[in-house]
Scaffold this motif. Structure first.
Motif, PDB file in Angstrom:
ATOM      1  N   GLU A 136     -96.305 -38.931  11.177  1.00 27.70           N
ATOM      2  CA  GLU A 136     -94.994 -38.187  11.393  1.00 27.70           C
ATOM      3  C   GLU A 136     -95.305 -36.477  11.292  1.00 27.70           C
ATOM      4  O   GLU A 136     -94.622 -35.922  12.046  1.00 27.70           O
ATOM      5  N   GLU A 139     -96.788 -35.324  14.268  1.00 22.67           N
ATOM      6  CA  GLU A 139     -95.974 -35.205  15.636  1.00 22.67           C
ATOM      7  C   GLU A 139     -94.920 -33.984  15.387  1.00 22.67           C
ATOM      8  O   GLU A 139     -94.725 -33.381  16.219  1.00 22.67           O
ATOM      9  N   ARG A 142     -97.080 -31.124  16.351  1.00 22.88           N
ATOM     10  CA  ARG A 142     -97.050 -30.853  17.630  1.00 22.88           C
ATOM     11  C   ARG A 142     -95.587 -30.362  18.448  1.00 22.88           C
ATOM     12  O   ARG A 142     -95.908 -29.442  19.171  1.00 22.88           O
ATOM     13  N   ARG A 143     -94.522 -30.862  17.909  1.00 22.43           N
ATOM     14  CA  ARG A 143     -93.229 -30.586  18.432  1.00 22.43           C
ATOM     15  C   ARG A 143     -93.096 -28.854  18.198  1.00 22.43           C
ATOM     16  O   ARG A 143     -92.743 -28.102  18.991  1.00 22.43           O
ATOM     17  N   TYR A 217    -105.246 -38.425  14.950  1.00 31.84           N
ATOM     18  CA  TYR A 217    -103.891 -38.082  15.271  1.00 31.84           C
ATOM     19  C   TYR A 217    -103.660 -36.839  16.095  1.00 31.84           C
ATOM     20  O   TYR A 217    -102.977 -36.715  17.094  1.00 31.84           O
ATOM     21  N   PRO A 224     -98.784 -41.146  17.272  1.00 37.34           N
ATOM     22  CA  PRO A 224     -97.975 -41.421  16.014  1.00 37.34           C
ATOM     23  C   PRO A 224     -97.180 -42.724  16.358  1.00 37.34           C
ATOM     24  O   PRO A 224     -96.608 -43.058  17.606  1.00 37.34           O
TER      25      PRO A 224
END
Length: 227
Positions: A136, A139, A142-143, A217, A224
Motif C-alpha cells: 500500500e 503504491e 508511486r502515485r 514492489y 501491489p
C-alpha cells in the motif's frame, strides 16, 4: 548472552511498560530508555544495543531521522513503533533500514518474539499485514511521484544483476514466504534458499528481507495487491 535493547518513546507509560515486559525475560536486557529521537541516537551510540524499539512520532528528532542515523552508523536492528498500521512514515522508516514495525497495542508475547526475531538477524516480515502495508505504501509513493512528474524506476535497472532463480526467490520473499516455504516452492533445500536470499541482498545492496520486499514492489516485480 542477553539481547541488549533500547526503548525509545516519548510516552513514559508506553516506554516503561515495554521495558518491564522485556526486562522480565531471562535473555533480554533493556540497557537504556529514550524520550525522543536525539536521546535514542545517543543511547545507541553509548550502549551499542542489538535492537532499538523506536517510536515514529517523537519531539526534537522524529523516529524516521533517528532510524536513518542508527542504521547508517551501526549494526543495531531498528523496530518502529506506531499507533497506526498505515502510518505514512512507516514506509520511509523501512526504506531507511528499519527491520520491521509493531503497533503500540502489540501483545506481550508478540513484543518479546519480535525482539528475538530481529536480534537473530531476521525481519518482522511473516505477518501478511506487513506485506499489505509495504504494498500500500509503495503504491502511494508511486502515485505521489507520478503527480509530481517524477518517473518510476525501471525494474530492469535494479534486477538484471540477479539470476532467474534469485529473481524468483525475491518474488516469493515479497509474498511473505519463509525460507522453508520458499524451499518447498522451488524444490530446493533451505540451505540453497539461504544462499539465494544472501545473493539477492548482496547484489542489490539491501540490508535485510524487509528492504528486499520493498525493492520487489518498487521495481514492479510484484504488483501491489498480488497474492
Amino acid at each position: 548472552m542477553s539481547i541488549r535493547v533500547v526503548v525509545a518513546d516519548d510516552q513514559e507509560l508506553v516506554r516503561s511498560g515495554f521495558s518491564m515486559i522485556l526486562e522480565a525475560q531471562p535473555d533480554i536486557e533493556v540497557v537504556a530508555e529514550a524520550g525522543d529521537g536525539v536521546e535514542a541516537v545517543a543511547a545507541v551510540r553509548d550502549h551499542a544495543p542489538d535492537v532499538l524499539l523506536l517510536d515514529i512520532r517523537m519531539p526534537r528528532m522524529d523516529g524516521l531521522e533517528a532510524a536513518r542515523l542508527v542504521c547508517a552508523e551501526s549494526g543495531c536492528r531498528v523496530v518502529m513503533l506506531t499507533t497506526f498500521d498505515l502510518d505514512e512514515y512507516v514506509y520511509e522508516a523501512l526504506y531507511a533500514g528499519a527491520s520491521g514495525f509493531l503497533l503500540k497495542d502489540v501483545r506481550r508475547d508478540d513484543l518479546v518474539h519480535a525482539v528475538r526475531v530481529v536480534a537473530g538477524g531476521d525481519s518482522l516480515l511473516a505477518p501478511s499485514v506487513t506485506r499489505r502495508l509495504v504494498a500500500e505504501l509503495v503504491e502511494r509513493r508511486r502515485r505521489r511521484l507520478r503527480a509530481e512528474g517524477a518517473g518510476v524506476a525501471d525494474p530492469a535497472v535494479r534486477l538484471d544483476v540477479l539470476t532467474a532463480r534469485e529473481e524468483e526467490t525475491l518474488r516469493l520473499l515479497a509474498r511473505g514466504l519463509s525460507n522453508a516455504e520458499i524451499a518447498r516452492a522451488l524444490f530446493v533445500s533451505e540451505h540453497t534458499v539461504k544462499t539465494h536470499v544472501s545473493n539477492v541482498l548482496g547484489k542489490l545492496g539491501l540490508r535485510d528481507r524487509v528492504q528486499a520486499v520493498i525493492c520487489a514492489y518498487e521495481s514492479g516485480l510484484v504488483a501491489p495487491g498480488a497474492g
